[in-house]
Design an enzyme around this catalytic site. Structure first.
Site: not given
Length: 496
Positions: A170, A303, A477
């Site tokens: 994505n 997400c 992250e």
């Protein structure tokens, strides 16, 4: 990297490019190759269902060759000065920025996302190189006297080692750079396995890394339609010390089990089921803008997308009416068309899932206010859709829709909103809209999630720690936390 071709489109469409420029073969040890034993993986344009290009289908043999290359390059890259690593990462940022339009059009072709979203992704992806270029020269350590006074405590940070990086379809640029940039800043080498649906961007970026001065073997890129055995073989190699994965929670669980066999450090960014809560005192325009961004960024294929929209009773009708107006006005079309606001889904299977979830919600009593009908013709399209009064037992309340469907429900009290938001095994992102800052912070703290957008529909930022709680993952992250995921702390006790 020269992926632009002469313009051939008309009627406002973006100039076409040559997607085969990102399909030169596997990228291992600084070399491009297509081994004879590797079959072809077709890369399909979701807007037209036509094959854009083909890339090699790597086997375990090629995967292990990539690991060998990363292992061989590790000592040299580990000892490369932080300043030099920083300069190379900065050069990656500059090259991505200079070629942003070409990269955006390539992403739009293979992913289908609207060109405006693809351009936003490239800018976001490039920022990970700029941020981590700065982080590379700021990896510090600690020097303290032990409380007993008998020795000093020295803590040093070292590269964790060879990394396996697995990214989804994505965000084919951003999910790669969000892992590669901190890994390189930390002094690690890597093997990247992008999704087979969108590999062209990953290969195009590999060319860019090479031009920026990344040495052979430091970053290797392979594609495969057999991710299970290929990944298992890499994780079984004792020279691999890190796995960073972005994808679904079920696949993440499987990879964690594989990594556990070799006690490999894991970072997992998994599924989400983001609630978006709008209180009666929210600024309606701000809430609507935030909801459109949180829901329709990348056509809902994110997400962090707002999967469940909860609106307090006093604002519910006005919010719903205006959201329907905005959703119905979105232009649906091929991602490459300049005016497109909602492109196709990634595959026919993705559209099938959306249809199933919408049908289930309607069968349970939800009201269809716009969209909801799969169009005929080529391409994997689904229209922007609004469902009102979605019941708590609807399947879309516990499954990611991953598409342009806004599912609205009503709530009355703050406690009810928090309970609804937390009624999920996931905890990646959430969104809260209210003019009352004290309430906003209070609710943000009560929601069980790794990230909260307070009066904002976007939480992603290279300078911030991205990640979730519960079944949404492990580790972070971005921000200062991102580099730490690729470092090991070494404690040295010494008496001076």
């Amino acid at each position: 990297m020269n992926i632009a071709a002469p313009p051939t489109s008309t009627s406002g469409a973006s100039p076409r490019i040559d997607p085969a420029a990102g399909a030169r073969g596997l990228y291992i040890d600084g070399q491009w190759s297509w081994p004879a034993e590797c079959a072809a993986i077709p890369v399909v344009d979701p807007s037209t269902e036509q094959v854009l290009a083909e890339v090699p289908d790597a086997t375990v043999t090629e995967a292990m060759a990539a690991i060998d290359a990363a292992v061989a390059a590790a000592p040299g890259w580990r000892t490369t000065s932080p300043r030099r690593r920083s300069e190379i990462l900065r050069r990656c940022f500059e090259l991505m920025t200079a070629r942003a339009d070409d990269l955006a059009r390539l992403i739009s072709l293979e992913n289908g996302k609207a060109l405006r979203d693809a351009r936003g992704e490239v800018a976001y992806a490039a920022e990970f190189f700029r941020w981590n270029a700065e982080e590379a020269v700021r990896i510090g350590g600690d020097f303290t006297l032990s409380p007993a006074g008998g020795n000093h405590i020295v803590v040093d940070y070292e590269p964790i080692g060879v990394c396996v990086l697995i990214t989804p379809w994505n965000f084919p640029a951003a999910m790669a750079t969000r892992k590669i940039a901190p890994a390189l800043a930390a002094g690690c080498t890597a093997v990247l396995k992008p999704a087979s649906e969108t590999p062209l961007t990953a290969y195009a970026l590999a060319t860019l890394y090479e031009e920026a001065g990344v040495p052979p073997g430091v970053v290797n890129v392979i594609t495969t339609t057999a991710p299970g055995p290929v990944t298992a073989a890499m994780l079984a190699d004792p020279r691999v010390r890190k796995l960073s994965f972005t994808g679904s929670t079920p696949v993440g669980r499987t990879l964690l089990a594989e990594a556990a066999k070799s006690v490999i450090s894991c970072s997992m960014e998994l599924g989400g089921n983001a609630p978006l809560i709008v209180f009666d005192d929210a600024d309606l325009d701000v809430a609507l803008e935030g909801a459109m961004l949180a829901k329709m960024r990348n056509a809902g294929e994110a997400c962090t997308a707002a999967n469940r929209i909860y609106v307090q009773g006093g604002l519910y009708e006005r919010f719903t009416q205006e959201l329907v107006r905005r959703m119905a006005a979105l232009k649906v079309g091929p991602g490459q068309d300049i005016g497109t606001e909602c492109g196709p889904m990634i595959t026919a299977k993705a559209v099938d899932k959306i249809e199933r979830l919408v049908g289930d919600a309607l069968a349970r009593g939800a009201q269809l206010l716009c969209g909801g009908v799969r169009p005929e013709g080529e391409g994997f399209f689904y229209p922007p859709t609004v469902l009102a009064d979605v019941p708590a037992d609807a399947k879309m309340g516990c499954e990611e829709i991953f598409g342009p469907v806004a599912a609205l429900s009503r709530f009355e009290t703050e406690d009810e909103a928090v309970a609804l938001a937390n009624a999920t095994e996931y905890g990646l992102a959430a969104y809260v809209f209210t003019r009352d800052l004290a309430r906003g912070l209070r609710v943000s703290r009560r929601i069980e999630t790794g990230m909260v957008g307070l009066n904002r529909g976007l939480v992603s930022d290279p300078a911030a720690p991205f990640g979730g709680t519960k079944q949404s993952g492990l580790g972070r992250e971005g921000g200062t936390h991102g580099v730490l995921e690729f470092l090991e702390a070494k404690y040295i006790a010494t008496t001076l």
